[in-house]
Design a protein around this motif. Structure first.
Motif, PDB file in Angstrom:
ATOM      1  N   ILE A  27      43.566   0.511  40.261  1.00 18.53           N
ATOM      2  CA  ILE A  27      44.445   0.181  41.398  1.00 18.53           C
ATOM      3  C   ILE A  27      44.003  -1.141  42.030  1.00 18.53           C
ATOM      4  N   GLN A  31      46.283  -4.482  41.831  1.00 13.87           N
ATOM      5  CA  GLN A  31      46.802  -5.028  43.083  1.00 13.87           C
ATOM      6  C   GLN A  31      46.476  -6.515  43.197  1.00 13.87           C
ATOM      7  N   PHE A  34      48.482  -8.480  40.691  1.00 22.17           N
ATOM      8  CA  PHE A  34      49.885  -8.600  41.110  1.00 22.17           C
ATOM      9  C   PHE A  34      50.046  -9.765  42.069  1.00 22.17           C
ATOM     10  N   ILE A  35      49.179  -9.786  43.084  1.00 21.10           N
ATOM     11  CA  ILE A  35      49.266 -10.842  44.102  1.00 21.10           C
ATOM     12  C   ILE A  35      49.101 -12.206  43.434  1.00 21.10           C
ATOM     13  N   LEU A  89      47.769  -0.328  36.069  1.00 21.91           N
ATOM     14  CA  LEU A  89      48.129   0.556  37.180  1.00 21.91           C
ATOM     15  C   LEU A  89      48.669   1.879  36.659  1.00 21.91           C
TER      16      LEU A  89
END
Lengths: 190, 201
Positions: A27, A31, A34-35, A89
């Motif tokens: 996770i 995350q 992704f950013i 994810l």
């Protein structure tokens, strides 16, 4: 690796722990990627400028602002980050996704180390597009440590696999959850 | 092993397809972003006894200035300075500085700024602006005056980046880049200062 394999064959509560560890690592890593990916995808010019500043031979824009390798990197790298992040994810093909993430991080570390050796001062590494990451000074050891931490999370996913809370545990017989009898062989391979 | 490699390849191919679709949708791609050229502005040089004409400024700067979009057409005529285009050369920059007709921004990192900068310049690097678009230094900029941004010259791109950020984040339109950079300014013997920016946070 042999010790990792035996660790994964431990008691059932250990596999639960490993599953939780893998889930948290996946996770967190997904995350952050992704950013990083979305910022680069939405502003490819900033990422191209960032790559150019590293002055890596073959990856420098010419006077017309063109370079084939930079163009490929500008679009491929963020999509790799995004897609590998999604797989991580979901916990689908976890080890393959983690491998790609680790390869990317190794390439980033190589570029960062090269500017440190060549004493090139870069105020923004472009690691997270226009956003600043954890390192706010010129590109240097802080960025290496940052990537080292991310790499550690990737290694957790690579060694443990998706764990029980993953798509691998449900759909993919090749990727047994952590703690199962097949893990030792899988980890040996990884 | 083949299964493992196949998965890696499949993830790579999916990424490549995504990248290809984006590339196709954004074609032709301009990798190097330049800030938008500001509107053409003509400034009147205030009548001051110590003010130099643009001709004097030009003579001194000829050795140092190598690149300029406006070299063929003088940027200033008697009593006025015309700013046409994003990038400005040394004579124009010098005339603006002498007559205090612009705010100067040094886009380099603070350590370089402290070693030497154009007299009166503020220190706003791209990284600082990206981290905090409401920098205190921005509040002291007179919006009625053009902004001249510079960095080290040569391959340095930070001045263009700051110009772009000031346009995008703060709406400043009159942003110009002194393309020759600080080293050319210092080599020409023009006014410089050392020390930190008092408005830096």
């Amino acid at each position: 690796m042999a010790s990792s394999g035996s660790m994964l064959q431990g008691a059932s509560h250990a596999s639960k722990l490993e599953s939780v560890l893998s889930l948290l690592a996946r996770i967190a890593l997904a995350q952050l990627f992704f950013i990083a990916a979305l910022n680069k995808i939405t502003d490819p010019q900033s990422f191209a400028t960032a790559i150019d500043k590293f002055q890596v031979p073959g990856f420098m824009l010419d006077d017309n602002g063109e370079n084939a390798l930079v163009a490929v990197s500008v679009f491929l790298v963020p999509w790799l980050e995004l897609v590998a992040g999604l797989f991580l994810l979901a916990g689908l093909w976890t080890r393959a996704a983690a491998t790609l993430i680790l390869v990317l991080l190794a390439a980033f570390c190589g570029a960062i180390y090269s500017v440190m050796v060549r004493e090139i001062e870069i105020t923004d590494c472009g690691c997270f597009g226009d956003l600043k990451g954890f390192c706010r000074d010129a590109v240097g050891s802080c960025n290496l440590i940052q990537n080292g931490v991310l790499g550690s999370l990737g290694l957790i996913a690579l060694i443990i696999g998706g764990g029980r809370a993953s798509a691998d545990a449900l759909f993919d017989p090749d990727e047994p959850p952590a703690g199962s009898a097949d893990d030792a062989e899988d980890v040996e391979f990884a | 092993m083949s299964s493992y490699l196949l998965k890696v390849i499949v993830i790579f191919v999916i990424s490549a397809v995504g990248a290809g679709v984006q590339l196709w949708s954004e074609w032709p791609v301009q990798l190097k972003a330049d800030p938008a050229p500001p509107p053409v502005t003509t400034l009147t040089i205030p009548d001051r006894p110590d003010s130099q004409t643009d001709a004097e400024a030009g003579e001194k700067a000829d050795d140092a200035a190598e690149v300029s979009d406006e070299q063929d057409a003088p940027a200033a005529s008697a009593g006025t300075i015309t700013l046409d285009g994003l990038e400005i050369d040394l004579p124009t920059t010098k005339a603006l500085h002498e007559n205090q007709l612009a705010t100067f921004i040094d886009a380099r990192v603070s350590s370089e700024f402290e070693e030497g900068h154009i007299e009166g310049a503020l220190n706003i690097s791209p990284a600082a602006l990206e981290a905090n678009s409401s920098l205190f230094a921005l509040d002291v900029i007179d919006p009625a005056l053009p902004i001249v941004i510079y960095c080290g010259g040569g391959d340095c791109d930070d001045s263009h980046r700051v110009a772009e950020l000031l346009q995008d984040l703060r709406g400043f339109e009159q942003t110009h880049v002194f393309i020759d950079g600080y080293q050319t300014w210092a080599d020409a013997g023009l006014p410089t200062s050392t020390g930190p920016d008092p408005f830096a946070e």
